[in-house]
Design a protein around this motif. Structure first.
Motif, PDB file in Angstrom:
ATOM      1  N   LEU A 267       0.832  -1.210   0.000  1.00 19.12           N
ATOM      2  CA  LEU A 267       0.000   0.000   0.000  1.00 19.12           C
ATOM      3  C   LEU A 267       0.867   1.260   0.000  1.00 19.12           C
TER       4      LEU A 267
ATOM      5  N   LYS B 238       2.055   1.781  -3.488  1.00 14.56           N
ATOM      6  CA  LYS B 238       0.957   2.293  -4.318  1.00 14.56           C
ATOM      7  C   LYS B 238       0.720   3.773  -4.052  1.00 14.56           C
ATOM      8  N   GLU B 239       0.824   4.179  -2.793  1.00 15.61           N
ATOM      9  CA  GLU B 239       0.671   5.603  -2.450  1.00 15.61           C
ATOM     10  C   GLU B 239       1.760   6.433  -3.121  1.00 15.61           C
TER      11      GLU B 239
ATOM     12  N   ILE C 162       3.264   5.665  -5.958  1.00 12.28           N
ATOM     13  CA  ILE C 162       2.916   5.699  -7.384  1.00 12.28           C
ATOM     14  C   ILE C 162       1.828   6.734  -7.633  1.00 12.28           C
ATOM     15  N   ILE C 163       0.817   6.764  -6.780  1.00  8.48           N
ATOM     16  CA  ILE C 163      -0.265   7.748  -6.917  1.00  8.48           C
ATOM     17  C   ILE C 163       0.293   9.166  -6.853  1.00  8.48           C
TER      18      ILE C 163
ATOM     19  N   TYR D   5     -10.442   6.063  -2.439  1.00 13.65           N
ATOM     20  CA  TYR D   5      -9.680   6.487  -3.607  1.00 13.65           C
ATOM     21  C   TYR D   5     -10.660   6.741  -4.747  1.00 13.65           C
TER      22      TYR D   5
ATOM     23  N   LYS E  53      -9.529   0.639  -2.153  1.00  9.26           N
ATOM     24  CA  LYS E  53      -8.138   0.378  -2.527  1.00  9.26           C
ATOM     25  C   LYS E  53      -7.854   1.139  -3.816  1.00  9.26           C
TER      26      LYS E  53
ATOM     27  N   MET F  24      -4.710   0.991  -9.943  1.00  7.21           N
ATOM     28  CA  MET F  24      -3.408   1.353 -10.487  1.00  7.21           C
ATOM     29  C   MET F  24      -3.381   1.404 -12.015  1.00  7.21           C
TER      30      MET F  24
END
Length: 169
Positions: A26, A29-30, A32-33, A90, A123, A126
């Motif tokens: 996670l 992923k944060e 990447i965001i 999200y 979640k 992506m």
């Protein structure tokens, strides 16, 4: 009883390891965001296809030619769509216009907000893709044309345009 305690301990260790891994994923992923939210909105893999199956799975045309009663099929991946995070939710939201142009870019037909993707989840999402299709019934004469897509990121308040040439035979 002793075996039960040992197995319970092993199960707890395995679960805590999995939970730790999930937290690390996670966090990535944060990151990447954050990169995507700061990146420039765009199109990736904007391709004319004969078939589209799912994300990153398609058959590109060998040449940009459509039969006069064929279908123009376009695959793309929106690049750097903004992800809003609020209260653990999200959200991504974009729309897209399609425009058929002749060779000198005069509009033949236009479809505003023909595609809308508005997704709210617990979640992060992506990877997304989109596909566009235009069916030709023979009413458009053979010749060279352009397909224009306008991607509009509703949360970022930004848009980007991509044009691809093709021919009807």
């Amino acid at each position: 009883m002793k075996k039960f305690v040992i197995w319970t301990f092993v199960a707890l260790l395995a679960f805590s390891g999995a939970a730790g891994q999930e937290n690390e994923i996670l966090k990535l992923k944060e990151q990447i965001i954050e990169l995507q939210n700061n990146g420039e909105l765009g199109f990736q893999n904007f391709i004319l296809c004969s078939s589209i199956f799912t994300f990153a799975s398609y058959v590109p045309l060998s040449e940009p030619v459509i039969g006069k009663t064929g279908t123009l099929l376009v695959y793309y991946e929106p690049l750097n769509i903004f992800t809003k995070k609020e209260d653990g939710i999200y959200e991504i939201w974009y729309t897209q216009d399609m425009v058929l142009l002749n060779q000198d870019e005069t509009v033949i037909s236009e479809w505003l907000d023909i595609l809308e993707f508005h997704h709210r989840t617990n979640k992060p999402v992506m990877d997304v893709f989109a596909q566009n299709s235009l069916d030709f019934d023979g009413s458009i004469p053979p010749g060279k044309y352009k397909f224009k897509a306008v991607l509009k990121d509703k949360l970022r308040g930004d848009s980007v345009t991509k044009i691809i040439d093709f021919e009807i035979r």
